[in-house]
Design an enzyme around this catalytic site. Structure first.
Site, PDB file in Angstrom:
ATOM      1  N   ARG A 108       0.783  -1.262  -0.096  1.00 11.94           N
ATOM      2  CA  ARG A 108       0.026  -0.083  -0.028  1.00 11.94           C
ATOM      3  C   ARG A 108       0.887   1.308   0.187  1.00 11.94           C
ATOM      4  O   ARG A 108       0.751   2.178  -0.782  1.00 11.94           O
ATOM      5  CB  ARG A 108      -1.067  -0.095   0.975  1.00 11.94           C
ATOM      6  CG  ARG A 108      -1.801   1.252   1.517  1.00 11.94           C
ATOM      7  CD  ARG A 108      -2.389   1.989   0.294  1.00 11.94           C
ATOM      8  NE  ARG A 108      -3.203   0.681  -0.650  1.00 11.94           N
ATOM      9  CZ  ARG A 108      -3.596   0.810  -1.846  1.00 11.94           C
ATOM     10  NH1 ARG A 108      -3.173   2.070  -2.589  1.00 11.94           N
ATOM     11  NH2 ARG A 108      -4.088   0.030  -2.505  1.00 11.94           N
ATOM     12  N   LYS A 142       0.597  25.113  -2.473  1.00  8.40           N
ATOM     13  CA  LYS A 142      -0.796  24.450  -2.018  1.00  8.40           C
ATOM     14  C   LYS A 142      -0.498  22.896  -1.912  1.00  8.40           C
ATOM     15  O   LYS A 142      -0.993  22.145  -2.815  1.00  8.40           O
ATOM     16  CB  LYS A 142      -1.908  24.753  -2.723  1.00  8.40           C
ATOM     17  CG  LYS A 142      -2.434  26.204  -2.609  1.00  8.40           C
ATOM     18  CD  LYS A 142      -3.591  26.531  -3.152  1.00  8.40           C
ATOM     19  CE  LYS A 142      -3.953  27.971  -3.251  1.00  8.40           C
ATOM     20  NZ  LYS A 142      -5.190  28.189  -4.172  1.00  8.40           N
ATOM     21  N   LYS A 174       1.612  39.768  -1.696  1.00 10.08           N
ATOM     22  CA  LYS A 174       0.370  39.460  -1.593  1.00 10.08           C
ATOM     23  C   LYS A 174      -0.602  40.750  -1.135  1.00 10.08           C
ATOM     24  O   LYS A 174      -0.154  41.368  -0.626  1.00 10.08           O
ATOM     25  CB  LYS A 174      -0.112  38.129  -1.004  1.00 10.08           C
ATOM     26  CG  LYS A 174       0.472  36.823  -1.812  1.00 10.08           C
ATOM     27  CD  LYS A 174       0.289  35.638  -1.242  1.00 10.08           C
ATOM     28  CE  LYS A 174      -0.911  35.016  -1.362  1.00 10.08           C
ATOM     29  NZ  LYS A 174      -1.210  34.627  -2.899  1.00 10.08           N
ATOM     30  N   GLU A 203       1.182  40.393  -6.675  1.00  7.87           N
ATOM     31  CA  GLU A 203      -0.077  39.997  -6.702  1.00  7.87           C
ATOM     32  C   GLU A 203      -1.088  41.282  -6.894  1.00  7.87           C
ATOM     33  O   GLU A 203      -0.751  42.074  -5.909  1.00  7.87           O
ATOM     34  CB  GLU A 203      -0.659  38.944  -5.811  1.00  7.87           C
ATOM     35  CG  GLU A 203      -2.018  38.606  -5.897  1.00  7.87           C
ATOM     36  CD  GLU A 203      -2.609  38.086  -4.462  1.00  7.87           C
ATOM     37  OE1 GLU A 203      -2.463  36.763  -4.696  1.00  7.87           O
ATOM     38  OE2 GLU A 203      -3.147  38.625  -3.682  1.00  7.87           O
ATOM     39  N   ASP A 224      -4.755  38.097 -10.081  1.00 10.29           N
ATOM     40  CA  ASP A 224      -5.384  37.162  -9.152  1.00 10.29           C
ATOM     41  C   ASP A 224      -7.075  37.482  -9.232  1.00 10.29           C
ATOM     42  O   ASP A 224      -7.487  38.461  -8.988  1.00 10.29           O
ATOM     43  CB  ASP A 224      -4.986  37.351  -7.678  1.00 10.29           C
ATOM     44  CG  ASP A 224      -5.659  36.459  -6.740  1.00 10.29           C
ATOM     45  OD1 ASP A 224      -5.320  35.126  -7.089  1.00 10.29           O
ATOM     46  OD2 ASP A 224      -5.948  36.831  -5.905  1.00 10.29           O
TER      47      ASP A 224
END
Length: 290
Positions: A108, A142, A174, A203, A224
């Protein structure tokens, strides 16, 4: 145009896998494999074949050697497809031979790594080939903790592009950075002064920020959550006024949204989808007695 902002994740080393494989083995077998150890003796041998159940791109082969090392080298293996190779349904990818109990123990874990990384490589390959010379497809941060280098490597193996690996690679200013620093110009200037040799990406979340962004002149402007029409306007303006600034689109971008973006011009597109939505590829380990 350079496919990468920073150094790509083009290979895996044993140290990239050691801790994850150890964790996987401990998690899956903290004491005993009560099924296999009840039914089989430690002397029993077997052969096993890893078979593809659909077409794809292979990634993550380094995990086999690490599994062998951490389980006492009680099996051998033969690889029939190399890293980055394409394969078809029913193709044999790997043969294993050795301890039946050990091969059942790693089954597995081996599948989890190879299905996960090959799934990412396959999707990255599919998308990057479809939009070759039209879009540069980037991954994002992410990712699951501990797996970032592995999944970015799978993206690279599939033919797509790596964005920064971590916060130390380059700056990405950001909305929260801008809000707390007071202005786009102030934020870009401070990063340039403190880290003059690092790339700076900015951004923006609307056309109202574009003029200030152009004056600040970062290396990359990220659009964005722009709609298609505003993206066209922004791209045209950036290419006209500051052609050396690279352009990247982001914000919930799925494969269905790429056709419209591909008609705008050669720009970058960052897709968290590549690493947080891509499914496991269908592979199977078939075991026979020795």
């Amino acid at each position: 145009m350079d496919r990468f902002y920073t150094a790509p994740i083009s290979n895996l080393t044993p140290s990239d896998l050691t801790d994850l494989v150890r964790l996987a083995l401990t998690e899956d077998n903290p004491e005993n494999d009560i099924t296999s150890e009840s039914i089989f003796s430690s002397e029993q041998k077997c052969t096993a074949t890893l078979i593809a159940k659909e077409e794809g791109v292979l990634a993550g082969l380094a995990v086999i050697e690490e599994l062998k090392k951490q389980t006492g080298s009680l099996f051998t293996y033969t690889i029939h497809k190399q890293e980055g190779d394409t394969f078809q349904n029913k193709d044999t990818l790997i043969n294993l031979e050795g301890s039946l109990i050990v091969i059942l123990r790693i089954e597995r874990i081996l599948l989890n790594f190879l299905q996960y990384l090959s799934g990412i490589a396959t999707e990255a390959n599919k998308i990057s080939k479809k939009y070759e010379n039209k879009l540069l497809i980037f991954d994002t941060r992410k990712t699951l903790p501990g797996y970032r280098k592995l999944v970015k490597y799978a993206v690279y193996i599939g033919g797509a592009c790596n964005h920064r690996q971590n916060l130390s690679d380059m700056a990405l200013i950001k909305d929260n950075h801008v809000a707390m620093s007071g202005s786009i110009k102030e934020a870009v200037s401070k990063v340039r002064n403190k880290f003059p040799n690092k790339k700076v990406e900015l951004e923006i979340d609307g056309l109202h920020q574009l003029d200030e962004a152009l004056i600040a002149a970062p290396d990359i402007i990220m659009l964005d959550n722009f709609n298609t029409e505003d993206t066209k306007i922004a791209v045209e303006k950036i290419k006209l006024e500051k052609p050396n600034i690279r352009i990247e689109c982001s914000g919930g971008i799925t494969p269905e949204k790429l056709d419209n973006l591909s008609k705008i011009g050669l720009i970058g597109v960052s897709m968290g989808y590549l690493t947080h939505t891509t499914r496991f590829l269908d592979l199977s380990l078939e075991i026979e007695s020795h």
